[in-house]
Write a protein that holds these residues in place. Structure first.
Motif, PDB file in Angstrom:
ATOM      1  N   ILE A  74      51.898  35.315  50.635  1.00 32.35           N
ATOM      2  CA  ILE A  74      52.022  36.754  49.747  1.00 32.35           C
ATOM      3  C   ILE A  74      52.024  36.475  48.521  1.00 32.35           C
ATOM      4  N   ASN A  75      51.253  35.007  48.405  1.00 34.15           N
ATOM      5  CA  ASN A  75      50.712  34.902  46.880  1.00 34.15           C
ATOM      6  C   ASN A  75      50.162  35.968  46.042  1.00 34.15           C
ATOM      7  N   ILE A  76      49.836  36.718  47.089  1.00 38.43           N
ATOM      8  CA  ILE A  76      49.514  37.673  45.498  1.00 38.43           C
ATOM      9  C   ILE A  76      50.236  38.629  45.124  1.00 38.43           C
ATOM     10  N   VAL A  77      51.133  38.596  45.637  1.00 40.98           N
ATOM     11  CA  VAL A  77      52.789  39.662  45.597  1.00 40.98           C
ATOM     12  C   VAL A  77      53.438  38.769  44.489  1.00 40.98           C
ATOM     13  N   ASP A  78      53.725  37.463  44.674  1.00 34.28           N
ATOM     14  CA  ASP A  78      54.159  36.757  43.584  1.00 34.28           C
ATOM     15  C   ASP A  78      53.256  36.950  42.265  1.00 34.28           C
ATOM     16  N   PHE A  79      52.209  36.886  42.086  1.00 30.48           N
ATOM     17  CA  PHE A  79      50.571  36.629  40.877  1.00 30.48           C
ATOM     18  C   PHE A  79      50.724  38.326  40.737  1.00 30.48           C
ATOM     19  N   PHE A  80      51.359  39.359  41.220  1.00 34.30           N
ATOM     20  CA  PHE A  80      51.325  40.896  40.716  1.00 34.30           C
ATOM     21  C   PHE A  80      52.927  41.111  40.072  1.00 34.30           C
TER      22      PHE A  80
ATOM     23  N   GLU B 260      41.133  43.783  38.061  1.00 33.59           N
ATOM     24  CA  GLU B 260      40.616  42.396  36.694  1.00 33.59           C
ATOM     25  C   GLU B 260      41.588  42.095  37.198  1.00 33.59           C
ATOM     26  N   LYS B 261      42.900  41.676  37.577  1.00 31.57           N
ATOM     27  CA  LYS B 261      44.110  41.005  37.824  1.00 31.57           C
ATOM     28  C   LYS B 261      43.898  40.408  39.568  1.00 31.57           C
ATOM     29  N   ILE B 262      42.487  41.423  40.302  1.00 33.11           N
ATOM     30  CA  ILE B 262      42.965  40.616  41.713  1.00 33.11           C
ATOM     31  C   ILE B 262      41.357  39.398  41.185  1.00 33.11           C
ATOM     32  N   VAL B 263      40.574  39.707  40.442  1.00 29.70           N
ATOM     33  CA  VAL B 263      39.354  38.873  40.746  1.00 29.70           C
ATOM     34  C   VAL B 263      40.174  37.350  39.577  1.00 29.70           C
ATOM     35  N   LYS B 264      41.113  37.427  38.418  1.00 31.22           N
ATOM     36  CA  LYS B 264      42.205  36.358  38.456  1.00 31.22           C
ATOM     37  C   LYS B 264      42.437  35.506  39.161  1.00 31.22           C
ATOM     38  N   PHE B 265      42.683  36.331  40.266  1.00 36.17           N
ATOM     39  CA  PHE B 265      43.743  35.815  41.333  1.00 36.17           C
ATOM     40  C   PHE B 265      42.596  34.851  42.317  1.00 36.17           C
ATOM     41  N   GLU B 266      41.955  35.639  42.350  1.00 35.15           N
ATOM     42  CA  GLU B 266      41.048  34.909  43.432  1.00 35.15           C
ATOM     43  C   GLU B 266      40.025  34.034  43.074  1.00 35.15           C
ATOM     44  N   SER B 267      39.630  34.244  41.316  1.00 30.32           N
ATOM     45  CA  SER B 267      39.260  32.388  41.200  1.00 30.32           C
ATOM     46  C   SER B 267      40.320  31.851  41.264  1.00 30.32           C
ATOM     47  N   ASN B 268      41.477  31.886  41.088  1.00 35.15           N
ATOM     48  CA  ASN B 268      42.502  30.789  41.158  1.00 35.15           C
ATOM     49  C   ASN B 268      43.163  30.049  42.011  1.00 35.15           C
TER      50      ASN B 268
ATOM     51  N   ASN C 298      41.071  30.542  44.580  1.00 37.37           N
ATOM     52  CA  ASN C 298      39.537  30.639  45.813  1.00 37.37           C
ATOM     53  C   ASN C 298      39.976  31.217  46.866  1.00 37.37           C
ATOM     54  N   CYS C 299      39.988  32.516  47.030  1.00 35.10           N
ATOM     55  CA  CYS C 299      40.055  33.528  48.111  1.00 35.10           C
ATOM     56  C   CYS C 299      39.286  34.677  47.802  1.00 35.10           C
ATOM     57  N   LYS C 300      39.727  35.697  48.838  1.00 28.90           N
ATOM     58  CA  LYS C 300      38.432  37.424  48.741  1.00 28.90           C
ATOM     59  C   LYS C 300      39.698  37.764  49.299  1.00 28.90           C
ATOM     60  N   VAL C 301      40.073  38.534  48.803  1.00 25.50           N
ATOM     61  CA  VAL C 301      40.861  39.556  48.567  1.00 25.50           C
ATOM     62  C   VAL C 301      40.103  41.317  48.956  1.00 25.50           C
ATOM     63  N   THR C 302      40.976  41.418  50.528  1.00 24.73           N
ATOM     64  CA  THR C 302      40.549  42.842  51.037  1.00 24.73           C
ATOM     65  C   THR C 302      41.483  43.762  49.938  1.00 24.73           C
ATOM     66  N   ARG C 303      41.036  44.274  49.353  1.00 23.74           N
ATOM     67  CA  ARG C 303      40.854  46.253  48.682  1.00 23.74           C
ATOM     68  C   ARG C 303      41.573  47.614  49.023  1.00 23.74           C
ATOM     69  N   LEU C 304      42.994  47.537  49.180  1.00 20.10           N
ATOM     70  CA  LEU C 304      42.817  48.875  49.924  1.00 20.10           C
ATOM     71  C   LEU C 304      43.944  49.845  49.617  1.00 20.10           C
ATOM     72  N   ASN C 305      42.799  50.921  49.061  1.00 22.14           N
ATOM     73  CA  ASN C 305      43.665  51.948  48.879  1.00 22.14           C
ATOM     74  C   ASN C 305      44.632  52.696  49.671  1.00 22.14           C
ATOM     75  N   ASP C 306      45.446  53.730  48.985  1.00 24.47           N
ATOM     76  CA  ASP C 306      46.194  54.475  49.645  1.00 24.47           C
ATOM     77  C   ASP C 306      45.889  55.274  51.400  1.00 24.47           C
ATOM     78  N   GLU C 307      44.775  55.965  51.336  1.00 25.71           N
ATOM     79  CA  GLU C 307      44.259  56.633  52.118  1.00 25.71           C
ATOM     80  C   GLU C 307      43.893  55.411  52.788  1.00 25.71           C
ATOM     81  N   GLU C 308      43.153  54.516  53.162  1.00 26.00           N
ATOM     82  CA  GLU C 308      42.860  53.713  53.439  1.00 26.00           C
ATOM     83  C   GLU C 308      43.505  52.730  54.864  1.00 26.00           C
ATOM     84  N   TYR C 309      42.496  52.296  55.821  1.00 21.66           N
ATOM     85  CA  TYR C 309      43.150  50.823  56.103  1.00 21.66           C
ATOM     86  C   TYR C 309      42.155  49.739  57.076  1.00 21.66           C
ATOM     87  N   ILE C 310      42.200  49.236  57.808  1.00 18.75           N
ATOM     88  CA  ILE C 310      41.807  48.598  58.429  1.00 18.75           C
ATOM     89  C   ILE C 310      41.941  47.790  59.772  1.00 18.75           C
ATOM     90  N   SER C 311      41.363  47.992  60.527  1.00 17.51           N
ATOM     91  CA  SER C 311      41.739  47.852  61.954  1.00 17.51           C
ATOM     92  C   SER C 311      41.073  45.633  62.592  1.00 17.51           C
TER      93      SER C 311
END
Length: 150
Positions: free
Chosen positions: A72-78, A120-128, A130-143
């Motif tokens: 949950i590093n991204i939560v700590d970042f945000f 902008e913040k996610i791009v910075k996090f991904e750079s810091n 070295n990962c890829k973040v899947t972005r989901l809007n409130d009405e989206e999902y992934i399986s």
């Protein structure tokens, strides 16, 4: 959806053993730090990993999605101010290796003094990180299929 029997389990207070032998586990949102803390403290983390390995359907929503990922590093970042449990170890359950950012379309809940956009913040996090973040809007999902034979 045809569900016949539903149990509500609060892993802070209830024995997570009740999760065993269930066909579907739904992990709701809330504070990701608190959820992670009580998942580990109660032993629910191991039970959920076991159930995932047995191909039980596990649904994560918001913080529940983050709990299933690698960390949950991204939560700590945000939102480090949400860490009211003073967690130092942000390693999550690792049911999936996907890092997900829920609420991607909710600039209103992620405002801070820098006035940077979520993107902008996610791009910075991904750079810091070295990962890829899947972005989901409130009405989206992934399986995500785990342990599937092809």
């Amino acid at each position: 959806m045809g569900f016949q029997h539903i149990n509500f389990v609060d892993i802070e207070f209830d024995d997570p053993q009740i999760l065993l032998h269930k066909d579907v586990i739904y992990i709701n949102g809330g504070n990701p730090f608190t959820l992670l803390y009580y998942a580990k403290k109660s032993g629910a983390d191991e039970i959920i990993r076991t159930l995932a390995a047995q191909n039980v359907i596990i649904v994560g929503v918001s913080a529940g999605t983050l709990l299933l990922g690698p960390n949950i590093n991204i939560v700590d970042f945000f939102t480090p101010q949400m860490n009211t449990m003073n967690l130092k170890d942000f390693k999550a359950l690792g049911v999936t290796d996907k890092l997900v950012f829920p609420h991607y379309d909710r600039e209103d809940i992620f405002k801070d003094s820098t006035n940077k956009t979520i993107e902008e913040k996610i791009v910075k996090f991904e750079s810091n990180e070295n990962c890829k973040v899947t972005r989901l809007n409130d009405e989206e999902y992934i399986s995500i299929l785990i342990n599937q034979a092809y």
